[in-house]
Design a protein around this motif. Structure first.
Motif, PDB file in Angstrom:
ATOM      1  N   LYS A 373       1.254  -1.271   0.354  1.00  0.00           N
ATOM      2  CA  LYS A 373       0.317  -0.161   0.277  1.00  0.00           C
ATOM      3  C   LYS A 373       1.208   1.623  -0.008  1.00  0.00           C
ATOM      4  O   LYS A 373       0.796   2.695  -0.692  1.00  0.00           O
ATOM      5  N   VAL A 374       1.280   1.288   0.835  1.00  0.00           N
ATOM      6  CA  VAL A 374       2.766   2.423   0.137  1.00  0.00           C
ATOM      7  C   VAL A 374       3.345   2.955  -0.552  1.00  0.00           C
ATOM      8  O   VAL A 374       3.310   3.385  -0.815  1.00  0.00           O
ATOM      9  N   VAL A 397      12.839  11.598   0.920  1.00  0.00           N
ATOM     10  CA  VAL A 397      12.125  11.430   1.909  1.00  0.00           C
ATOM     11  C   VAL A 397      11.775  10.198   1.749  1.00  0.00           C
ATOM     12  O   VAL A 397      11.426  10.348   0.911  1.00  0.00           O
ATOM     13  N   GLU A 398      11.418   9.060   2.314  1.00  0.00           N
ATOM     14  CA  GLU A 398      10.877   8.040   2.121  1.00  0.00           C
ATOM     15  C   GLU A 398       9.486   7.945   2.213  1.00  0.00           C
ATOM     16  O   GLU A 398       9.153   8.463   3.410  1.00  0.00           O
ATOM     17  N   TYR A 399       8.415   7.314   1.478  1.00  0.00           N
ATOM     18  CA  TYR A 399       7.094   7.098   1.400  1.00  0.00           C
ATOM     19  C   TYR A 399       7.236   6.654   3.289  1.00  0.00           C
ATOM     20  O   TYR A 399       6.340   7.029   3.937  1.00  0.00           O
ATOM     21  N   LEU A 400       7.876   5.599   3.077  1.00  0.00           N
ATOM     22  CA  LEU A 400       7.399   4.146   4.754  1.00  0.00           C
ATOM     23  C   LEU A 400       7.968   5.440   5.617  1.00  0.00           C
ATOM     24  O   LEU A 400       6.943   5.015   6.562  1.00  0.00           O
ATOM     25  N   GLN A 401       8.254   6.544   5.603  1.00  0.00           N
ATOM     26  CA  GLN A 401       9.044   7.075   7.127  1.00  0.00           C
ATOM     27  C   GLN A 401       7.299   7.872   7.370  1.00  0.00           C
ATOM     28  O   GLN A 401       7.917   7.845   9.418  1.00  0.00           O
ATOM     29  N   PHE A 402       6.726   8.032   6.483  1.00  0.00           N
ATOM     30  CA  PHE A 402       5.713   8.652   7.214  1.00  0.00           C
ATOM     31  C   PHE A 402       3.784   7.728   7.264  1.00  0.00           C
ATOM     32  O   PHE A 402       3.252   8.147   8.131  1.00  0.00           O
ATOM     33  N   ALA A 403       4.165   7.614   6.065  1.00  0.00           N
ATOM     34  CA  ALA A 403       3.394   6.136   4.714  1.00  0.00           C
ATOM     35  C   ALA A 403       2.606   5.216   5.943  1.00  0.00           C
ATOM     36  O   ALA A 403       1.637   4.714   5.757  1.00  0.00           O
ATOM     37  N   PHE A 404       4.151   4.511   6.483  1.00  0.00           N
ATOM     38  CA  PHE A 404       3.658   3.286   7.004  1.00  0.00           C
ATOM     39  C   PHE A 404       2.741   3.615   8.312  1.00  0.00           C
ATOM     40  O   PHE A 404       1.928   2.699   8.411  1.00  0.00           O
TER      41      PHE A 404
END
Length: 502
Positions: A373-374, A397-404
């Motif tokens: 999903k991320v 900035v990686e999406y995993l770092q906030f969207a997890f």
């Protein structure tokens, strides 16, 4: 063998590819090497892995470099030696940065005096957790134990309880307009019919469910309650008895060795569930949550209990409690009868189970559902707003770092609970709401802050913003706009064969 595998699931193991570390629902971004030079030098001595600027190319690498602020001070077997050089000066500087961000971003809406009068007199509204923690702790204590009990980095500001959790609005507007009375009457007609038309009920529920009929509507939309009126009473009685049969059969096993890790993690997480709302700090409520989560975990061994699932009980518990109580936030549940409490507990368990049945791959080993999903969110955002996507790439900035956390907790830690309840009205109205529509809601939620995102021009500032978004005054109006934009995105992209990819 199963017990051994369960133990490996909870223990950190750098040797096991994709092993899970307790980063679920992490409140803060990974500590960035640009924060302080001394921190980098000392950490490099302790940790053999160099802390250098590189992209988290896998979930395992991201998990290894991320510490969960919720876990600090609770897990005696965790090794925090690499963080001992984070002094109080760095913590206070970071706290000041978050407070500055919020003061710049947050615009306090004017509210009528009636709304303010609903604030409980025994509740103190303060600026932020970080400010309170730092003001209470002497400087020498900061130096001795800088990471004790959530004092590592600033948390999200406390949400002022402007209105009751279960209220439709947080704006102090009149409780019910003529249109809302008409909608309520429509719901009552649907719910009182011999066979409720579930398709029509979903259509009516999409723009929100009136508080008066939300409990029975949620039971029906969850698939927990049958549409046939005559079968409902017997079904509720049977399912509630079945749940307490599970309690009698399994709950004592929490003390057995192969369930100790699961029960211990649940026991740690329960007090962290909505810590700012008095209802969830009551011992009896926490006992109910422990039973719900433990029974669910042992009945779903493929995933077991994962941090973040504890949050998913709260909307159901609040909604079913509101059937008997007007102001749920400060209500003492010991005033309710045993039969009522048992009904609320069993209904919360079954409805949460129905929700999790559709998203269980979010919580199985290595959490593949969340990773997919991320990645889908990243590809979708690159299509709908290339400027924001490139801005993230520019500052690494990686999406995993906030969207997890957005996927793991279904945005529950980004929104006030009253907003989550309204959001779930729509999610339960969507055929695949929690597993599919949530992706578009997250995309709309991210683009909502595009101006603030583009104004930030460094890695730390971006992550501080994305993990502390100022939604504290949000109500029905903001959620309605968010859902409308999510629906637009779904309409534009969901039916395209390769809508994520260029």
């Amino acid at each position: 063998m199963a017990a051994e595998g369960s133990k490996q699931f909870w223990k950190r193991s750098a040797k096991l590819p994709g092993s899970i570390q307790p980063v679920y629902g992490a409140q803060h971004p990974p500590l960035d090497p640009r924060l302080t030079k001394n921190f980098i030098k000392e950490r490099s001595k302790v940790n053999a892995l160099p802390m250098k600027n590189k992209k988290a190319s896998s979930f395992h690498e991201f998990a290894r470099d991320t510490s969960d602020a919720w876990d600090i001070g609770d897990d005696e077997d965790e090794d925090f030696s690499s963080f001992q050089t984070l002094n109080s000066k760095v913590a206070r500087a970071t706290a000041a940065q978050v407070l500055e961000n919020h003061s710049r971003l947050r615009v306090k809406p004017e509210r009528p005096q009636a709304a303010l009068s609903e604030v409980p007199t025994n509740c103190k509204v303060i600026k932020s957790n970080s400010e309170v923690q730092l003001s209470r702790m002497p400087e020498d204590a900061c130096m001795r134990n800088p990471l004790h009990k959530q004092q590592s980095l600033p948390l999200r500001p406390i949400i002022p309880l402007v209105a009751r959790i279960s209220d439709q609005n947080a704006s102090g507007a009149p409780p019910m307009t003529v249109r809302e009375k008409t909608r309520l009457e429509k719901f009552r007609q649907l719910l009182s019919s011999h066979n409720t038309d579930l398709d029509e009920l979903r259509k009516c529920s999409w723009p929100g469910v009136p508080r008066e009929v939300r409990p029975v509507t949620w039971r029906l939309l969850s698939g927990y309650l049958p549409a046939n009126m005559e079968r409902r009473k017997l079904t509720l009685q049977r399912k509630r008895e079945e749940y307490f049969g599970f309690i009698e059969q399994y709950y004592d096993s929490r003390n057995e060795e192969h369930h100790q890790d699961t029960y211990r993690q649940i026991h740690i997480d329960i007090p962290r569930t909505n810590p700012l709302i008095p209802l969830f700090q009551q011992p009896l409520v926490q006992e109910i949550f422990e039973r719900i989560l433990f029974i669910w975990a042992i009945r779903h061994p493929a995933s077991g209990y994962v941090q973040g699932i504890n949050d998913l009980v709260t909307p159901f518990f609040v909604v079913f409690l509101s059937e008997y109580v007007e102001d749920v936030e400060n209500f003492d549940v010991t005033n309710l009868s045993q039969d009522v409490l048992r009904s609320i507990e069993a209904d919360s368990f079954w409805c949460m189970s129905k929700l999790l049945d559709g998203i269980q791959d979010n919580y199985t080993f290595a959490q593949p559902g969340i990773q997919k999903k991320v990645k889908a969110l990243e590809e979708l955002v690159s299509r709908i707003d290339e400027q924001v996507h490139n801005h993230f790439r520019k500052y690494e900035v990686e999406y995993l770092q906030f969207a997890f956390r957005w996927m793991n907790n279904l945005l529950m830690r980004e929104l006030p609970l009253r907003c989550t309840i309204r959001l779930w009205d729509t999610y339960q109205s969507e055929p695949e709401g929690f597993s599919h529509f949530h992706l578009y809601v997250c995309a709309a939620f991210l683009i909502k802050w595009r101006k603030e995102i583009l104004d930030e021009e460094d890695f730390q500032g971006l992550l501080m913003l994305l993990q502390n978004l100022p939604t504290i005054h949000w109500g029905n109006e903001e959620i309605g706009l968010l859902l409308a934009e999510a629906y637009r995105l779904k309409y534009m992209f969901a039916d395209a064969p390769n809508h994520y990819r260029r």
